[in-house]
Design an enzyme around this catalytic site. Structure first.
Site, PDB file in Angstrom:
ATOM      1  N   LYS A   9       0.835  -1.202   0.000  1.00 19.71           N
ATOM      2  CA  LYS A   9       0.000   0.000   0.000  1.00 19.71           C
ATOM      3  C   LYS A   9       0.878   1.264   0.000  1.00 19.71           C
ATOM      4  O   LYS A   9       1.953   1.277   0.605  1.00 19.71           O
ATOM      5  CB  LYS A   9      -0.877  -0.023   1.253  1.00 19.71           C
ATOM      6  CG  LYS A   9      -1.827   1.137   1.408  1.00 19.71           C
ATOM      7  CD  LYS A   9      -2.648   0.927   2.672  1.00 19.71           C
ATOM      8  CE  LYS A   9      -3.531   2.133   2.947  1.00 19.71           C
ATOM      9  NZ  LYS A   9      -2.777   3.311   3.355  1.00 19.71           N
ATOM     10  N   LYS A  14       7.583   1.096   1.843  1.00 18.73           N
ATOM     11  CA  LYS A  14       8.317   0.263   0.871  1.00 18.73           C
ATOM     12  C   LYS A  14       9.692   0.852   0.561  1.00 18.73           C
ATOM     13  O   LYS A  14      10.678   0.136   0.509  1.00 18.73           O
ATOM     14  CB  LYS A  14       7.535   0.136  -0.451  1.00 18.73           C
ATOM     15  CG  LYS A  14       6.243  -0.602  -0.346  1.00 18.73           C
ATOM     16  CD  LYS A  14       5.548  -0.694  -1.686  1.00 18.73           C
ATOM     17  CE  LYS A  14       5.157   0.680  -2.227  1.00 18.73           C
ATOM     18  NZ  LYS A  14       4.208   1.400  -1.359  1.00 18.73           N
ATOM     19  N   LYS A  40       6.848   9.253  -8.125  1.00 17.25           N
ATOM     20  CA  LYS A  40       7.264  10.152  -7.024  1.00 17.25           C
ATOM     21  C   LYS A  40       8.778  10.226  -6.905  1.00 17.25           C
ATOM     22  O   LYS A  40       9.307  11.103  -6.246  1.00 17.25           O
ATOM     23  CB  LYS A  40       6.681   9.666  -5.695  1.00 17.25           C
ATOM     24  CG  LYS A  40       5.184   9.870  -5.551  1.00 17.25           C
ATOM     25  CD  LYS A  40       4.745   9.909  -4.093  1.00 17.25           C
ATOM     26  CE  LYS A  40       5.207   8.728  -3.268  1.00 17.25           C
ATOM     27  NZ  LYS A  40       4.647   7.427  -3.692  1.00 17.25           N
ATOM     28  N   ASP A 125      -0.102   0.296  -5.327  1.00 10.64           N
ATOM     29  CA  ASP A 125      -0.885  -0.822  -5.833  1.00 10.64           C
ATOM     30  C   ASP A 125      -0.488  -1.094  -7.272  1.00 10.64           C
ATOM     31  O   ASP A 125       0.072  -0.247  -7.946  1.00 10.64           O
ATOM     32  CB  ASP A 125      -2.377  -0.477  -5.787  1.00 10.64           C
ATOM     33  CG  ASP A 125      -2.879  -0.406  -4.368  1.00 10.64           C
ATOM     34  OD1 ASP A 125      -2.754  -1.407  -3.664  1.00 10.64           O
ATOM     35  OD2 ASP A 125      -3.376   0.665  -3.966  1.00 10.64           O
TER      36      ASP A 125
END
Lengths: 272, 338
Positions: A9, A14, A40, A125
């Site tokens: 998510k 991460k 990003k 996702d």
């Protein structure tokens, strides 16, 4: 060469986890390439002492894909970790997924995809086929799901299992679920919940990373925990995680849960 | 799966309409391949019909870079290029690719200075076919209407099939039939007209649709402009006379004299083809929509149907009006005499 991809998510940690795994693996003397697959572009920032490196898509936009050289898109960070950011379009326009596909094609052409371990850090996702690219075409063989014990985080992880299951069923599909990485949010019995979730989807909890203020301190100092506080308990956890991944030979085709089963599992831990 | 010969891509259908604005430029917002493919198809058909193919069709030339970063700037460039040619109108047709990546074509066009720009959403993957593209283009171009509603006693033709071989012959026949009522066609929406003429949409007193597939367009124009419509061009002897009666009724004109003259015209035609009386024919390509006209011809000429030597074609669509029947009967005669 081991190729791993971290999915989970958005905002679950991460990039922090990926960067610390890469740093820990580089400390073991391994040649590491970390690829941020998110517009990003902040996957490798902590490995690059806070620097946002130029992305592959930046280069494509400025000069076209044919005149890009390896040095334009691969930058060396902590411990010699080679860092790449795919980048992508401005928010709200174009197709970021196609950008990921184009990035992989460029990196292939430049011969960038080598080393002992490649770590793919992928956007929240699997929003479209482009973001499934690391799971396809023989890139990452091992997928690790990063999740907390929060329901929506488990929900996202469960959704990604659907993608892994679908892609692993293809004749050329080699991706498998390597395990679940618990990234703690200080919830009660969180490690047990994530461990139970991992078991229910036919996998295993490869490491639980407890919440620690060291992570935020390290990030404010633009470093990974491994670099900033190498003697800390948190750094030891990341090193253990990196070691577990390197030793891991268990690769599964997951069995995603139905929504009601997932909710029932989470509900069990709220009421107990 | 859509594999009908009469269907195809929304983009091609829309282009078949927008290319008929004589001083217009059409931009296809997509890869060059989409432009080449559709334009080549239309070019081949027009040349086959001995028509000069001269529309200006530009591409925004989307490549992978535009797919990733968005194609809006490429569209702006294409619009600037088009505007530099001083067209009466720019039509922007989207493609599958620009629709899939979500380019805001309307916003780009709305903020572009210069001539009028009409946007036709034609992403073929959305499920439409050729006729949907035609309909979308007609509705998109209708935003240019500026004069109506004023009901000036004229007729507007809606949705002529620009790729049809006999399109101009049909127009001439309709002009002839309507002249019997003392009425003229003011606007062909859209065939061989300059952009400025499109503003006349809504000012006529009667719309005549090319065929009933455009019924929804006719209904929309009826609601917007108050213009009644006849839902198809006339076919067959009786159908042509009914058409005159219906047009007269809608326009408030006594059609009895016009019907009488046209009936006499038809009787002359029938006697001219008396050599076809009693011939045994086998209809080729007969579909259900043409069946009433085929039955009418069997009756008028005492044709015998069976596996006879004369394999006569029944074209789809059927030729329009009495003149159309004349062309059809000439063709049958040639076959039967061969």
């Amino acid at each position: 060469m081991k190729q791993i991809a971290l999915y989970g998510k958005g905002g679950i940690g991460k990039s922090t986890t990926s960067a610390n795994i890469s740093a820990a693996l580089s400390d073991m003397g391994l040649d590491i390439l970390q690829i941020g697959c998110d517009p990003k572009r902040d996957s490798t920032r902590m490995l690059m002492q806070g620097r946002l490196i130029p992305t592959v898509m930046d280069q494509v936009r400025e000069r076209g894909d044919r005149s890009i050289a390896l040095d334009d898109v691969v930058f060396t960070g902590y411990g010699g970790v080679r860092c790449v950011e795919a980048g992508g379009p401005e928010p709200g326009v174009g197709c970021a997924g196609r950008g990921i596909i184009a990035t992989f094609q460029i990196l292939e052409r430049l011969g960038a995809l080598h080393g002992d371990v490649i770590v793919y850090d992928v956007l929240g996702d699997v929003v479209c086929g482009g973001f499934a690219m690391p799971m396809r075409e023989g890139y990452a063989q091992e997928i690790y799901l990063v999740t907390s014990g929060e329901l929506m985080s488990l929900y996202a992880a469960n959704n990604i299992c659907k993608a892994i299951k679908r892609l692993s069923g293809r004749s050329r599909g080699i991706c498998r679920l390597g395990g679940v990485i618990g990234n703690g949010k200080n919830l009660e019995d969180e490690e047990e919940l994530i461990s139970r979730f991992a078991g229910r989807i036919g996998s295993t909890l490869i490491q639980f990373v407890p919440r620690s203020p060291v992570v935020q301190r390290a990030e404010l100092n633009k470093k990974t925990v491994i670099e900033y506080e190498p003697e800390s308990r948190q750094a030891a956890v990341y090193r253990q995680l990196a070691g577990n991944i390197m030793k891991n030979t268990r690769l599964d085709i997951p069995e995603p849960l139905e929504m009601e089963d997932l909710e029932a599992l989470a509900y069990e831990f709220i009421t107990n | 799966m859509n594999s009908l010969r009469t269907e195809g891509c929304t983009l091609t259908g829309a282009l078949s309409v927008t290319m008929a604005v004589t001083d217009g430029i059409t931009i296809i917002h997509g890869p060059d391949g989409c432009v080449h493919h559709t334009t080549s198809l239309l070019h081949a058909l027009q040349v086959d019909h001995d028509r000069l193919f001269s529309p200006v069709i530009l591409s925004s030339s989307l490549t992978e870079s535009e797919i990733i970063f968005g194609g809006e700037e490429a569209l702006e460039r294409a619009i600037r290029n088009a505007a530099a040619r001083n067209p009466g109108l720019i039509c922007v047709l989207s493609s599958c690719v620009s629709a899939a990546i979500g380019d805001d074509v309307q916003a780009v066009c709305a903020s572009s200075p210069g001539p009028d720009i009409v946007v036709v959403p034609t992403g073929g993957f959305l499920g439409g076919g050729f006729s949907d593209g035609v309909e979308q283009a007609l509705l998109a171009l209708s935003v240019l209407s500026g004069e109506g509603p004023c009901s000036d006693g004229t007729v507007t033709l809606i949705g002529e099939k620009n790729l049809e071989y006999e399109a101009d012959a049909h127009y001439r026949e309709l002009s002839r039939l309507l002249s019997l009522l003392g009425v003229r066609i003011r606007l062909r929406f859209v065939r061989d007209v300059p952009a400025a003429a499109l503003r006349q949409l809504g000012s006529g007193s009667l719309n005549i649709l090319r065929d009933s597939s455009l019924r929804e367009v006719g209904d929309i124009f009826r609601r917007r402009f108050g213009t009644p419509c006849i839902t198809s061009f006339p076919v067959g002897f009786a159908g042509t006379l009914r058409f005159l009666e219906q047009a007269g009724e809608e326009l408030g004109i006594d059609s009895r004299q016009a019907v009488k003259r046209e009936r006499e015209n038809q009787e002359r035609l029938i006697s001219h083809f008396q050599d076809l009386k009693g011939v045994e024919v086998s209809f080729q390509g007969l579909n259900s929509s043409a069946l009433p006209v085929a039955e009418e011809l069997v009756q008028r000429f005492d044709l015998r149907t069976g596996n006879g030597a004369c394999r006569v074609p029944v074209p789809d669509p059927l030729p329009v009006g009495t003149a159309g029947l004349s062309r059809l009967l000439h063709r049958w005669r040639r076959i039967c005499r061969a």
